[in-house]
Design a protein around this motif. Structure first.
Motif, PDB file in Angstrom:
ATOM      1  N   ALA A  11       0.854  -1.189   0.000  1.00 51.73           N
ATOM      2  CA  ALA A  11       0.000   0.000   0.000  1.00 51.73           C
ATOM      3  C   ALA A  11       0.889   1.237   0.000  1.00 51.73           C
ATOM      4  CB  ALA A  11      -0.914   0.000   1.220  1.00 51.73           C
ATOM      5  N   ASP A  12       0.379   2.318  -0.586  1.00 57.82           N
ATOM      6  CA  ASP A  12       1.167   3.544  -0.716  1.00 57.82           C
ATOM      7  C   ASP A  12       1.541   4.159   0.630  1.00 57.82           C
ATOM      8  OD1 ASP A  12       1.161   3.338  -3.482  1.00 57.82           O
ATOM      9  OD2 ASP A  12      -0.566   4.651  -3.729  1.00 57.82           O
ATOM     10  N   TRP A  13       0.723   3.940   1.671  1.00 60.34           N
ATOM     11  CA  TRP A  13       0.983   4.523   2.990  1.00 60.34           C
ATOM     12  C   TRP A  13       2.009   3.726   3.800  1.00 60.34           C
ATOM     13  CZ3 TRP A  13       0.003   0.656   6.270  1.00 60.34           C
ATOM     14  CH2 TRP A  13      -0.973  -0.281   5.918  1.00 60.34           C
ATOM     15  N   CYS A  14       2.404   2.576   3.301  1.00 66.50           N
ATOM     16  CA  CYS A  14       3.247   1.633   4.044  1.00 66.50           C
ATOM     17  C   CYS A  14       4.735   1.957   3.859  1.00 66.50           C
ATOM     18  CB  CYS A  14       2.935   0.225   3.543  1.00 66.50           C
ATOM     19  SG  CYS A  14       4.104  -1.040   4.029  1.00 66.50           S
ATOM     20  N   GLY A  15       5.398   2.307   4.961  1.00 63.69           N
ATOM     21  CA  GLY A  15       6.821   2.641   4.904  1.00 63.69           C
ATOM     22  C   GLY A  15       7.690   1.492   4.437  1.00 63.69           C
ATOM     23  N   ASP A  16       7.397   0.270   4.899  1.00 65.23           N
ATOM     24  CA  ASP A  16       8.180  -0.890   4.464  1.00 65.23           C
ATOM     25  C   ASP A  16       7.996  -1.147   2.971  1.00 65.23           C
ATOM     26  OD1 ASP A  16       9.164  -1.341   7.020  1.00 65.23           O
ATOM     27  OD2 ASP A  16       7.653  -2.839   7.525  1.00 65.23           O
ATOM     28  N   CYS A  17       6.801  -0.860   2.465  1.00 69.03           N
ATOM     29  CA  CYS A  17       6.531  -1.027   1.036  1.00 69.03           C
ATOM     30  C   CYS A  17       7.345  -0.029   0.221  1.00 69.03           C
ATOM     31  CB  CYS A  17       5.043  -0.842   0.746  1.00 69.03           C
ATOM     32  SG  CYS A  17       3.974  -1.987   1.653  1.00 69.03           S
ATOM     33  N   LYS A  18       7.378   1.207   0.696  1.00 68.70           N
ATOM     34  CA  LYS A  18       8.165   2.247   0.021  1.00 68.70           C
ATOM     35  C   LYS A  18       9.633   1.854   0.003  1.00 68.70           C
ATOM     36  CE  LYS A  18       9.147   7.247   0.214  1.00 68.70           C
ATOM     37  NZ  LYS A  18      10.145   7.077  -0.782  1.00 68.70           N
ATOM     38  N   ILE A  36      -2.743  -3.052  -2.728  1.00 72.82           N
ATOM     39  CA  ILE A  36      -3.793  -3.876  -2.124  1.00 72.82           C
ATOM     40  C   ILE A  36      -5.063  -3.082  -1.830  1.00 72.82           C
ATOM     41  CG2 ILE A  36      -2.130  -5.509  -1.188  1.00 72.82           C
ATOM     42  CD1 ILE A  36      -2.743  -4.216   1.618  1.00 72.82           C
ATOM     43  N   GLU A  37      -4.974  -1.767  -1.850  1.00 71.09           N
ATOM     44  CA  GLU A  37      -6.147  -0.943  -1.569  1.00 71.09           C
ATOM     45  C   GLU A  37      -6.942  -0.577  -2.819  1.00 71.09           C
ATOM     46  OE1 GLU A  37      -4.459   2.252   0.881  1.00 71.09           O
ATOM     47  OE2 GLU A  37      -5.349   1.182   2.561  1.00 71.09           O
ATOM     48  N   THR A  38      -6.308  -0.640  -3.985  1.00 67.84           N
ATOM     49  CA  THR A  38      -6.995  -0.204  -5.202  1.00 67.84           C
ATOM     50  C   THR A  38      -7.124  -1.289  -6.271  1.00 67.84           C
ATOM     51  OG1 THR A  38      -4.931   0.634  -6.156  1.00 67.84           O
ATOM     52  CG2 THR A  38      -6.265   2.195  -4.882  1.00 67.84           C
ATOM     53  N   VAL A  47      -2.329 -12.290   0.897  1.00 65.86           N
ATOM     54  CA  VAL A  47      -2.556 -13.203   2.027  1.00 65.86           C
ATOM     55  C   VAL A  47      -2.411 -14.653   1.566  1.00 65.86           C
ATOM     56  CG1 VAL A  47      -4.280 -14.029   3.691  1.00 65.86           C
ATOM     57  CG2 VAL A  47      -4.001 -11.576   3.289  1.00 65.86           C
ATOM     58  N   GLU A  48      -2.894 -14.942   0.359  1.00 65.19           N
ATOM     59  CA  GLU A  48      -2.794 -16.287  -0.204  1.00 65.19           C
ATOM     60  C   GLU A  48      -1.317 -16.700  -0.340  1.00 65.19           C
ATOM     61  OE1 GLU A  48      -3.758 -17.698  -4.625  1.00 65.19           O
ATOM     62  OE2 GLU A  48      -5.520 -16.896  -3.601  1.00 65.19           O
ATOM     63  N   ILE A  49      -0.483 -15.774  -0.765  1.00 68.88           N
ATOM     64  CA  ILE A  49       0.947 -16.057  -0.946  1.00 68.88           C
ATOM     65  C   ILE A  49       1.622 -16.285   0.397  1.00 68.88           C
ATOM     66  CG2 ILE A  49       3.161 -15.052  -1.664  1.00 68.88           C
ATOM     67  CD1 ILE A  49       1.434 -13.477  -3.814  1.00 68.88           C
ATOM     68  N   SER A  50       1.391 -15.359   1.335  1.00 71.19           N
ATOM     69  CA  SER A  50       2.187 -15.354   2.565  1.00 71.19           C
ATOM     70  C   SER A  50       1.528 -16.023   3.761  1.00 71.19           C
ATOM     71  CB  SER A  50       2.522 -13.912   2.954  1.00 71.19           C
ATOM     72  OG  SER A  50       1.350 -13.228   3.368  1.00 71.19           O
ATOM     73  N   GLY A  51       0.201 -16.155   3.730  1.00 70.53           N
ATOM     74  CA  GLY A  51      -0.501 -16.715   4.866  1.00 70.53           C
ATOM     75  C   GLY A  51      -0.676 -15.734   6.014  1.00 70.53           C
ATOM     76  N   GLN A  52      -0.376 -14.464   5.761  1.00 71.69           N
ATOM     77  CA  GLN A  52      -0.520 -13.442   6.803  1.00 71.69           C
ATOM     78  C   GLN A  52      -0.904 -12.105   6.178  1.00 71.69           C
ATOM     79  OE1 GLN A  52       3.421 -12.568   8.608  1.00 71.69           O
ATOM     80  NE2 GLN A  52       4.196 -14.100   7.212  1.00 71.69           N
ATOM     81  N   LYS A  53      -1.224 -11.138   7.014  1.00 69.00           N
ATOM     82  CA  LYS A  53      -1.699  -9.851   6.518  1.00 69.00           C
ATOM     83  C   LYS A  53      -0.629  -8.758   6.555  1.00 69.00           C
ATOM     84  CE  LYS A  53      -6.619 -10.468   7.297  1.00 69.00           C
ATOM     85  NZ  LYS A  53      -7.311 -10.041   6.103  1.00 69.00           N
ATOM     86  N   HIS A  54       0.610  -9.124   6.781  1.00 70.41           N
ATOM     87  CA  HIS A  54       1.690  -8.132   6.798  1.00 70.41           C
ATOM     88  C   HIS A  54       2.108  -7.800   5.368  1.00 70.41           C
ATOM     89  CE1 HIS A  54       2.131  -8.505  11.114  1.00 70.41           C
ATOM     90  NE2 HIS A  54       2.086  -9.821  10.962  1.00 70.41           N
ATOM     91  N   ILE A  55       2.481  -6.534   5.152  1.00 71.74           N
ATOM     92  CA  ILE A  55       2.963  -6.101   3.841  1.00 71.74           C
ATOM     93  C   ILE A  55       4.269  -5.346   4.013  1.00 71.74           C
ATOM     94  CG2 ILE A  55       0.758  -6.048   2.625  1.00 71.74           C
ATOM     95  CD1 ILE A  55       0.578  -3.031   3.292  1.00 71.74           C
ATOM     96  N   PRO A  56       5.068  -5.261   2.993  1.00 70.40           N
ATOM     97  CA  PRO A  56       4.841  -5.803   1.657  1.00 70.40           C
ATOM     98  C   PRO A  56       5.081  -7.312   1.605  1.00 70.40           C
ATOM     99  CG  PRO A  56       7.011  -4.830   1.738  1.00 70.40           C
ATOM    100  CD  PRO A  56       6.351  -4.547   3.074  1.00 70.40           C
TER     101      PRO A  56
END
Length: 86
Positions: A11-18, A36-38, A47-56
Motif C-alpha cells: 500500500a502507498d501509505w506503508c513505509g516498508d513497502c516504500k 492492495i487498496e486499489t 494473504v494467499e501467498i504469505s498466509g498473513q496480513k503483513h505487507i509488503p
C-alpha cells in the motif's frame, strides 16, 4: 531494468513497502506493483501467498516470497536468483 518477474504487494501509505520499491528501483530491477487498496483481489492474493496480513509481500520468479523484507533481504534474494551480480 532487468526483467525479473517480481510482484510486490503493498500500500502507498506503508513505509516498508516504500523501502522495498526504493530498493528495487535503486538496484535497477523491474517489478510489478500491486496496490492492495486499489487493485481488485490484490489483498487476497497477498494473504494467499504469505498466509498473513503483513505487507509488503514480495513474490519472486522462483515462487519464493518475503514478507516485510529489509533492503539486505531483497538484495540477497536477487543475488541468489542471478538478477544482480553477487
Amino acid at each position: 531494468m532487468a526483467n525479473s518477474n517480481i510482484d510486490v504487494y503493498g500500500a502507498d501509505w506503508c513505509g516498508d513497502c516504500k523501502r522495498a520499491k526504493d530498493t528495487f528501483n535503486r538496484l535497477g530491477v523491474a517489478f510489478t506493483w500491486h496496490n492492495i487498496e486499489t487493485e481488485d483481489g490484490a489483498a487476497d492474493r497477498a494473504v494467499e501467498i504469505s498466509g498473513q496480513k503483513h505487507i509488503p509481500v514480495v513474490l519472486y520468479s522462483d515462487g519464493a516470497f518475503q514478507v516485510e523484507p529489509s533492503a539486505t533481504d531483497i538484495e540477497g534474494k536477487l543475488k541468489e536468483l542471478g538478477v544482480i551480480a553477487a
